[in-house]
Design an enzyme around this catalytic site. Sequence first.
Site, PDB file in Angstrom:
ATOM      1  N   HIS A 125       0.817  -1.219   0.000  1.00  0.00           N
ATOM      2  CA  HIS A 125       0.000   0.000   0.000  1.00  0.00           C
ATOM      3  C   HIS A 125       0.846   1.262   0.000  1.00  0.00           C
ATOM      4  O   HIS A 125       0.347   2.345  -0.299  1.00  0.00           O
ATOM      5  CB  HIS A 125      -1.062  -0.018   1.113  1.00  0.00           C
ATOM      6  CG  HIS A 125      -0.589   0.320   2.497  1.00  0.00           C
ATOM      7  ND1 HIS A 125      -0.240  -0.640   3.427  1.00  0.00           N
ATOM      8  CD2 HIS A 125      -0.438   1.516   3.116  1.00  0.00           C
ATOM      9  CE1 HIS A 125       0.099  -0.040   4.564  1.00  0.00           C
ATOM     10  NE2 HIS A 125      -0.012   1.252   4.402  1.00  0.00           N
ATOM     11  N   ASP A 128       0.975  -7.646   2.153  1.00  0.00           N
ATOM     12  CA  ASP A 128       1.180  -6.208   1.945  1.00  0.00           C
ATOM     13  C   ASP A 128       2.667  -5.865   1.804  1.00  0.00           C
ATOM     14  O   ASP A 128       3.242  -5.218   2.678  1.00  0.00           O
ATOM     15  CB  ASP A 128       0.535  -5.442   3.111  1.00  0.00           C
ATOM     16  CG  ASP A 128       0.255  -3.985   2.748  1.00  0.00           C
ATOM     17  OD1 ASP A 128       0.767  -3.530   1.711  1.00  0.00           O
ATOM     18  OD2 ASP A 128      -0.458  -3.315   3.502  1.00  0.00           O
ATOM     19  N   SER A 132       3.823   2.326   8.400  1.00  0.00           N
ATOM     20  CA  SER A 132       3.566   1.346   7.345  1.00  0.00           C
ATOM     21  C   SER A 132       4.846   1.045   6.587  1.00  0.00           C
ATOM     22  O   SER A 132       5.561   1.953   6.174  1.00  0.00           O
ATOM     23  CB  SER A 132       2.517   1.876   6.369  1.00  0.00           C
ATOM     24  OG  SER A 132       1.243   1.739   6.915  1.00  0.00           O
TER      25      SER A 132
END
Lengths: 732, 732
Positions: free
Chosen positions: B80, B217, B656
């Site tokens: 992402h 991810d 992230s």
Amino acid sequence: MRRWLPILLIVVWTGVQAGEGMWPPAQLPALADEMRSLGLRSDPESLADLTAYPMNAVISLGGCTASFVSADGLVVTNHHCAFGALQYNSTEEKNLLTGGFVAGNRDEEVFAGPGSRVLVTVEVKDVTGTILDKLATDLDGRERYQAIEDRQKALVAACEEDDGYRCRVSAFYGGLEYQLVKQLEIRDVRLVYAPPGGVGKFGGDIDNWMWPRHTGDFSFYRAYVGLDGLPADPDKKNVPYHPAHHLKVSPTGVGEGDFVMVAGYPGRTNRYRLATEVENVIQWSYPTRKVVFDQWLEIIEEETSDRPDAALKYASLVAGLNNAAKNYEGMLEGFAKSDVVERKEKLEEQLQAWIDENPERQERFHTAINNVQALVQEQQGTQERALYYEFMARRSSLLGAAQTLYRLSREQLKPDPQREPGFQERDLIRIRERLTRLDRTFDARVDRAAWTHFLRNYAAIPTGMHVEAMDQWFGIDGNKIDEKSMGQRLDTMYQDTDLADQDQRLAWMDRKPAAFEASDDPFIRLAVRLYDSDMVIEEEDKDLAGRFREARPRFMEALIAYLGSQGKAVYPDANSTLRVTFGTVKGSTPRDGLRYTPFTTLEGVVAKDTEQPPFDTPAGLLAAMRDPAQRRFADPRLGSVPVNFLSTLDSTGGNSGSPTLNARGELVGLLFDGTYESIISDWDFLPRKTRSIHVDIRYVLWVMDQLGGAGHLLDEMGVPMATELRAGAAGR
Amino acid sequence: MRRWLPILLIVVWTGVQAGEGMWPPAQLPALADEMRSLGLRSDPESLADLTAYPMNAVISLGGCTASFVSADGLVVTNHHCAFGALQYNSTEEKNLLTGGFVAGNRDEEVFAGPGSRVLVTVEVKDVTGTILDKLATDLDGRERYQAIEDRQKALVAACEEDDGYRCRVSAFYGGLEYQLVKQLEIRDVRLVYAPPGGVGKFGGDIDNWMWPRHTGDFSFYRAYVGLDGLPADPDKKNVPYHPAHHLKVSPTGVGEGDFVMVAGYPGRTNRYRLATEVENVIQWSYPTRKVVFDQWLEIIEEETSDRPDAALKYASLVAGLNNAAKNYEGMLEGFAKSDVVERKEKLEEQLQAWIDENPERQERFHTAINNVQALVQEQQGTQERALYYEFMARRSSLLGAAQTLYRLSREQLKPDPQREPGFQERDLIRIRERLTRLDRTFDARVDRAAWTHFLRNYAAIPTGMHVEAMDQWFGIDGNKIDEKSMGQRLDTMYQDTDLADQDQRLAWMDRKPAAFEASDDPFIRLAVRLYDSDMVIEEEDKDLAGRFREARPRFMEALIAYLGSQGKAVYPDANSTLRVTFGTVKGSTPRDGLRYTPFTTLEGVVAKDTEQPPFDTPAGLLAAMRDPAQRRFADPRLGSVPVNFLSTLDSTGGNSGSPTLNARGELVGLLFDGTYESIISDWDFLPRKTRSIHVDIRYVLWVMDQLGGAGHLLDEMGVPMATELRAGAAGR
């Protein structure tokens, strides 16, 4: 037909998955090793004795299970099993469904309502020989059906000569075996205690089938009998029934991994159906019924939203429909993730191969699967008629009453033994009760709106399945309805009928067919008009059922022999007879990365509480939950009072209210539900996922103790801790 | 202002909850005992050295974190985080967001898009003295703001004299301390590998924030520099960057209870806000923004549903808005169950009491809480203007471009050091990149529809907060909009503007204010008209910010002293600087009766897969998941390949892509999310519930191995098992 092998004795009880199986008590001694290895500390032989502790204390309420918990006939069951009694005793001013009920003494105990029963199983006898021996081999379906029914009725009639007992012949393994069940029928049942709805129905339909769960799903009844100790009609003069045995309550409960067993009356499972039957259920029956029930619920909601009195009348039906709709949805979700159809197809292939590999088997079983298969296909050919005409299009409470009454008048022309079951002398009291109860479950606006909808559904099915008398009555032409003329017809019917009046309705019970045929009550007239064609349908249904009664046992016999050759046990499907399931207190893994832990606690109730239904714990109780000092009955391992717990037990509808027993046969909880992942267990048992949900007896005691007013009941159950503590408190 | 106490040195690091805290690396040596007791096996001193392993390998992408995993500048981050690069390189024919991307060799590695960066922190220096020493005490807010900004700019300018570096002064503890952060800025970043969307975004927005989770991810970039080894503009001639250190990949991963730590760039937390600030967030900010974002999403959906090209342009914004909307919802749910406001109120009372019990404290801190309180109230007085005018009503991409360009022309009249941050020489390249990127994120129909909606929202706020120039432009009268004339005005604007054309847009970067003021491009004209009043608002905002910069540090100083007196640690709120959080691999108890187990596995992916986005695992990979033979990289304890895992670590947006390191500092996963129960951790850390979610490195390796084409990357990362196995397979 003779059974090929004496099934109950030869099946090798190995490889049974702990938890799976709803065992007839008589089979438990054969499972002794497994029960002991899981922790049972009482004698499995004693569990097979229906006249001894604990089985003698386990009773049926008809649809639910319950148990005696005192020498004075105190009965504990689920709150949702006492729903009808709470509804019956509610008024607009005093809604027991929300407020609960406490009888401060025996005089305050109130009648649970017409039709309420306590049924104590006293004997279960194998009558397979009597039912099946020397049946002519050339009977057609209708004849076979009648022959079996006649023998059943004769057995029941003989059994019921003993006053105060109710008897029934139940088929096992699809009709491979038959058992005569004799039950003492106590018909004066009174409501003793129910917690407020914010406890008993905490979580409501949102939490229904769900885990984590925090529902205090318990209530108390008391069984009353005549002064002679025998069942009697409800009467103030009656006295508490003294059961031979009652369950000992264990206020110390169980912990994770502990042995538990449940005795109860599971209604129906379908573990031995063919792959095509399961497929049809997935693709047609459940999705279709889900839609029908949702629409029904919507109509009731719409028609009662501004009328709490009408809403109260339909509360029980709404709860049932909601439960069923959620059930169907869960089943369909479960099936979508399951390979049950593939597994069944494979099993059928293997079974067929096993049959074909040996001439003797081939001779006996070659067509065993195909014969069932053919009947299933025939049955599915009329399933739209069965749902939309037989089930729905006649579903007006007043039409139902009219049809029952007219049928009764026709049946009463025959000698009693030849009458249709349900219309014999022994059934009159129940018919009267149902007709009486109608007042409390009927509202003309709701009845009419739902019926109108069902009639539209009926009109839409293939016209080949239509019933001419029905079409003519409502001016249905092919698939077309003239809405205006149907509306006028319905207006007239509800306006002109006298059946909404209880006295008038009951008066019809004693009338002859001619009186019906001369009546101008519109519901009676419609019932008369539908009679002949309904009888034709009934004959067709009985003929098919008769043929199933030949084919299904042969298939089961083959399956039992095949699985038996692999050392695999085959327990009978549930059929509302007394069964025992045993296993352990255990969480589960519903999904990768997620675990259901086996207990919930008071803290979880507090976390869920929103002060709004269905999460509306009474304020005082909520305060006690928040007060760490109020931890009487707490489990030291949890550091709190357990509310609900999970077990590996095998249960289904009808098991609700069943006593959960520990290794010594003491009461530690009440079974009241299964987890969402267990819904398809009626068709397919998954040891890793199937879990039953119980309310912990310690929560029952804690709530009664905290809410107050129930000290006499705790005393009566001989709960030592509460007694001691109260005595201690009084001494302060 | 002098700090009352030298905070970093005196704070007693005891009583820290394992997991809580985003620690500046310099503070880790003080936490050595705790880290070791949890299992750390490397030297905490080494973790404080930003030029050593492993910190030197941890990099920022600006908004996300990443890490070097090879000597040739291979970078691993979240899928992402590479969303923009995948979007940039997608075409209608070849959508990398769904299909993924594999560069078969370095020539096939593609530019990640304008603005993509790899930032390597090389130095963090305490500059509190330089920023705060000898600030005049009688400065008003605006002057204080300017004085601090001037000193920051001077420090940054001096730091950036070193070519290829980007510098920044960050405030800690609300401005009690300041640090100068120096980062090597690599601006040629290329996309190397991304799995298909059915892996990288598996579960999509449905699973976002959720556990159990099964998202792969991860994606890979590579950092390129000039032939001289220094950062250079994107150019085919550039060569891979050779980091001083890169992380060692551990293909054996971690197990439940194991020590893990994460180094990364968490963006922002608010752990030390006042009770009233949290209350306002709960009652106004989040609910309001949730509504605004949901409406925005609806408009984008409506306007792009039939145009996949336009949808692709807004995919990134949609993902962000969805994430934010779900975030707000989760925060509000979390707050509803939390007593954070009460706890903060209590803490403030206790702090005030502690201050008041001692004259010295009283003198210094008596008004510490109240001063912040007063400013907070002032700020809340204009929050509707901040949201509906400043944030929303100018949110047309073209108006934004016009305002940036005109502001730039005005700022460029000043000497560089005096220009507004964001408009200095050092910022020009980013401004150009943003203006260039606009083509790929702008669609006139969507822009207009959303803006129209925002203008209506703006018109509805109290007119006292309106901006006259805006009202006049659109004919807004009080709270009334003439829809027809606004529609015509918008028609004209989108029709007559040249700003939608990239060349024309970029050409404005070099023009003087006079050219803007003479332009008849409608967006430029509106930007010019809004300028003066926007400057007034900006001055007001800066004045308030200047006053906060005096009040907030005083409050933090008092709080640190108070908590320090109890032996409690106070770590600084996240501020996008490099931080380390450490703890263990651990599940959680989100609710009574429910547990999140710490690992998910391949079997869980199979169970969730529906063959439809977002649960659409590529068919080949799904087949491998179903094949028990394909269990390379499996964890023997799980009997499967772990997919995602949970830890007690303290993380937030910006984390992230952060590398998850084991006890020896080896790469075992990538942090990519937090559980739903952790959402309010930006405001309130709950040790029992707050959990970070990581993709397990073994799943990364398994996917790359199974999908194929990535053998060279596994080799490059020196994953021994894959290498050996492949070698073995080749030898067969």
